[in-house]
Design a protein around this motif. Structure first.
Motif, short mmCIF file in Angstrom:
data_model
loop_
_atom_site.label_atom_id
_atom_site.label_comp_id
_atom_site.label_asym_id
_atom_site.label_seq_id
_atom_site.Cartn_x
_atom_site.Cartn_y
_atom_site.Cartn_z
N LYS A 295 0.83 -1.21 0.00
CA LYS A 295 0.00 0.00 0.00
C LYS A 295 0.87 1.26 0.00
N LYS A 296 1.94 1.21 0.77
CA LYS A 296 2.84 2.37 0.85
C LYS A 296 3.48 2.65 -0.50
N ASN A 297 3.94 1.58 -1.18
CA ASN A 297 4.58 1.75 -2.49
C ASN A 297 3.60 2.29 -3.52
N LEU A 298 2.36 1.74 -3.51
CA LEU A 298 1.35 2.23 -4.44
C LEU A 298 1.01 3.70 -4.18
N LYS A 299 0.88 4.05 -2.91
CA LYS A 299 0.54 5.43 -2.55
C LYS A 299 1.63 6.39 -3.03
N THR A 300 2.89 5.99 -2.84
CA THR A 300 3.99 6.84 -3.27
C THR A 300 3.95 7.07 -4.77
N GLU A 301 3.70 6.00 -5.53
CA GLU A 301 3.65 6.12 -6.98
C GLU A 301 2.46 6.96 -7.43
N LEU A 302 1.31 6.79 -6.78
CA LEU A 302 0.14 7.59 -7.12
C LEU A 302 0.33 9.06 -6.76
N ASP A 303 1.00 9.32 -5.63
CA ASP A 303 1.30 10.71 -5.25
C ASP A 303 2.15 11.38 -6.33
N GLY A 304 3.12 10.64 -6.85
CA GLY A 304 3.98 11.18 -7.90
C GLY A 304 3.23 11.47 -9.18
N MET A 305 2.09 10.83 -9.36
CA MET A 305 1.28 11.06 -10.57
C MET A 305 0.26 12.18 -10.37
N GLY A 306 0.23 12.75 -9.16
CA GLY A 306 -0.69 13.85 -8.88
C GLY A 306 -2.11 13.41 -8.60
N VAL A 307 -2.30 12.16 -8.20
CA VAL A 307 -3.64 11.65 -7.91
C VAL A 307 -4.06 12.07 -6.51
N GLU A 308 -5.34 12.41 -6.35
CA GLU A 308 -5.86 12.79 -5.03
C GLU A 308 -6.36 11.55 -4.28
N ASN A 309 -6.43 11.68 -2.94
CA ASN A 309 -6.95 10.62 -2.07
C ASN A 309 -6.22 9.29 -2.31
N THR A 310 -4.91 9.35 -2.37
CA THR A 310 -4.11 8.17 -2.72
C THR A 310 -4.13 7.10 -1.63
N ARG A 311 -4.30 7.48 -0.39
CA ARG A 311 -4.33 6.48 0.68
C ARG A 311 -5.53 5.54 0.49
N PHE A 312 -6.69 6.12 0.21
CA PHE A 312 -7.90 5.33 0.00
C PHE A 312 -7.79 4.46 -1.25
N ILE A 313 -7.29 5.05 -2.34
CA ILE A 313 -7.19 4.32 -3.61
C ILE A 313 -6.21 3.17 -3.52
N SER A 314 -5.03 3.41 -2.91
CA SER A 314 -4.04 2.34 -2.78
C SER A 314 -4.57 1.21 -1.90
N ASP A 315 -5.34 1.57 -0.87
CA ASP A 315 -5.91 0.56 0.01
C ASP A 315 -6.88 -0.34 -0.76
N ARG A 316 -7.74 0.25 -1.60
CA ARG A 316 -8.71 -0.54 -2.35
C ARG A 316 -8.03 -1.42 -3.40
N LEU A 317 -7.01 -0.90 -4.07
CA LEU A 317 -6.33 -1.68 -5.10
C LEU A 317 -5.62 -2.89 -4.51
N VAL A 318 -4.96 -2.71 -3.39
CA VAL A 318 -4.25 -3.83 -2.75
C VAL A 318 -5.23 -4.88 -2.25
N GLN A 319 -6.39 -4.45 -1.78
CA GLN A 319 -7.38 -5.39 -1.25
C GLN A 319 -7.87 -6.37 -2.32
N VAL A 320 -7.87 -5.97 -3.59
CA VAL A 320 -8.32 -6.87 -4.66
C VAL A 320 -7.15 -7.43 -5.46
N GLY A 321 -5.93 -7.32 -4.94
CA GLY A 321 -4.78 -7.98 -5.55
C GLY A 321 -4.08 -7.21 -6.65
N ILE A 322 -4.29 -5.89 -6.74
CA ILE A 322 -3.59 -5.06 -7.71
C ILE A 322 -2.47 -4.34 -6.98
N TYR A 323 -1.24 -4.77 -7.23
CA TYR A 323 -0.09 -4.25 -6.49
C TYR A 323 0.78 -3.30 -7.32
N GLN A 324 0.52 -3.21 -8.62
CA GLN A 324 1.34 -2.37 -9.49
C GLN A 324 0.47 -1.47 -10.36
#
Length: 532
Positions: A295-324
């Motif tokens: 989740k931390k790695n995904l959040k960092t990458e999403l932050d670098g892309m300028g995405v908002e609410n990255t903590r919530f988004i990274s949490d949902r993606l990891v929960q369904v097995g999307i790690y990259q």
């Protein structure tokens, strides 16, 4: 009531287990539920003076009736379920196109979502994913050509009538789907009632092979009752939890997906369709620390892309097995409403996972109930039955699974052997006594090896443990009535004596080999052709 029972048995054949029967019933009830929607839609269209489009929903009702009639005559479940899914998927889209598109029809394609979701109830996961892809493809096609349908098939439907269509669609689909989930959970809850009724039937059964066999069987029943209840309650809990999650996910999908697609450009739709149909969630199990790191790695990458609410988004993606972050996901991150896209993706993938959990749980509960009914069945036949020794032993292993999994490794060495003429309920007691004795000899920890092979005109079953072994000075006494090495109250000393007498009635034999500190092997020989 007799009519409902007749409907529930359409296409049924002798030998259907609970799982197959339930899947057939779901197909029948799906067709009938959507046929009610067909009658509703056809009546609305006729009422508002659109008789020609009414041919499609009324046609669905007729096709469903024909399909169920043929299914009842030919019993071909595969053909019937595929035909039912095809018409349930395509006809709502055809009606939407004919009426002039999504807005005019009030989103009648929502009925196809119900067909897609309910197909999981009677098909496998791969088939369900196939129908999901078909649905998404039809949805994309509908939105791409929505303006064309509005111009080409403009029937002058007023905005108020379109709202009535929309309210009817959402309300009817939601109610019917909710009723299916309630029915699904209720049917599986009844498995526990079946278990309790079967227990009561056994307790009230008169002696069938003498007082000692009945006593041993009741003793075994007391040992397994808690374990069987656990084996049934666990999948029922999983079914209830998954059904509740699927209901929530379904509601979010039908309320968000059409508007998300409507707001996208053609390129963005292509990207989204490709992403949702090609993404393969990772199935590896993560520890809490590993999940936190992903989740931390995904959040960092999403932050670098300028995405908002990255903590919530990274949490949902990891929960369904999307790690990259895949290339398609990176493109979608730049679109407006990316968070809604992630939530739709999350709900679709989570619903697939829940559906797989429900199917596995139903199969497990059905196997346990079927094994229990077989185990507790007392035959009144005076003649032995042609029986598979393998299935006879597997019944006992299923019943004792909860106890065995605590510390026993079961190794099965089964060869193909012919059926034998036996009394199945009596032989169940043979395997029960030998397996329980082996588990107790190993103090509930060790390896249990069960072999089945043919030796001339006999089927030979071997049951080997890695326990303490039988001391040589008592090996000649173990088949004597009331002889036991167990502490007072733990064993009656009748188990092996009962086994020997049962095998005597079957013209069979029992022998053993034992070495202290190594373990014991019992051999049971049963004639393939019963002696007359």
């Amino acid at each position: 009531m007799s009519l409902l029972k007749r409907i529930a048995t359409i296409g049924s054949v002798s030998g259907d287990d609970e799982s197959v029967a339930m899947r057939k019933q779901f197909m029948i009830y799906q067709g009938m539920g959507m046929s009610m929607g067909g009658v509703l839609w056809g009546s609305l269209l006729v009422f508002f003076s659109y008789p020609y489009p009414a041919i499609i929903p009324y046609g669905y009702v007729v096709l469903t009736a024909i399909n169920l009639y043929i299914f009842d005559r030919l019993k071909n479940f595969v053909v019937a379920r595929n035909f039912q899914t095809i018409i349930s998927m395509f006809l709502p889209f055809m009606l939407q196109w004919y009426l002039g598109g999504f807005a005019v029809s009030g989103g009648v394609m929502l009925w196809s979502i119900m067909a897609m979701v309910l197909s999981v109830s009677y098909q496998n996961i791969k088939a369900s994913i196939f129908w999901l892809v078909i649905y998404l493809g039809l949805t994309a096609f509908s939105f791409w050509f929505d303006s064309y349908f509005a111009n080409e098939f403009n029937m002058g439907v007023s905005a108020n009538v379109s709202k009535i269509f929309q309210i009817s669609n959402i309300t009817a689909v939601s109610i019917i789907l909710l009723l299916f989930f309630i029915y699904f959970v209720k049917v599986n809850d009844n498995n526990i009632i079946i278990v309790k009724q079967t227990y009561g039937k056994l307790i009230n059964t008169e002696e069938t092979f003498g007082r000692r066999i009945n006593s041993e069987k009741l003793a075994a029943l007391g040992q397994i009752s808690a374990g069987v209840a656990h084996e049934v309650n666990t999948p029922l809990g999983a079914i209830k939890s998954s059904a509740e999650e699927s209901t929530i996910a379904f509601h979010e999908i039908i309320t968000k997906l059409p508007f998300i697609l409507d707001a996208m450009s053609k390129e963005e739709k292509d990207c989204f369709i490709e992403f949702i149909t090609t993404i393969v969630p990772t199935k590896e199990s993560l520890t809490t620390s590993e999940e936190r790191e992903r989740k931390k790695n995904l959040k960092t990458e999403l932050d670098g892309m300028g995405v908002e609410n990255t903590r919530f988004i990274s949490d949902r993606l990891v929960q369904v097995g999307i790690y990259q972050i895949t290339p398609n996901l990176r493109k979608l991150a730049a679109t407006k409403g990316f968070e809604d896209i992630v939530m739709v993706t999350y709900n679709l993938l989570n619903q697939q996972k829940n559906n797989k959990t429900i199917i596995m749980a139903v199969d497990k509960a059905s196997r346990v109930v079927k094994a229990l009914k077989t185990y507790l069945h007392t035959a009144n036949n005076e003649k032995p039955e042609s029986t598979s020794i393998r299935e006879n032993i597997e019944t006992v292993l299923t019943i004792y699974h909860n106890r065995l999994k605590q510390g026993i490794t079961v190794i099965k060495q089964y060869e193909d052997v012919p059926n034998v003429e036996i009394f199945p309920d009596q032989m169940n007691q043979v395997w029960t006594n030998l397996i329980v004795n082996a588990v107790q000899a190993m103090d509930n920890k060790g390896t249990l090896t069960i072999g089945i092979k043919r030796n001339n005109n006999y089927v030979v079953v071997s049951i080997q443990d890695t326990g303490i072994g039988i001391p040589k000075d008592i090996q000649s006494k173990i088949f004597e009535p009331f002889f036991t090495t167990k502490v007072s109250g733990e064993g009656s000393g009748l188990g092996l004596d009962i086994i020997k007498k049962i095998l005597d009635t079957h013209k069979g034999q029992i022998s053993f080999e034992s070495e202290e500190g190594i373990g014991t092997i019992f051999y049971v020989k049963i004639p393939i052709i019963a002696e007359k």
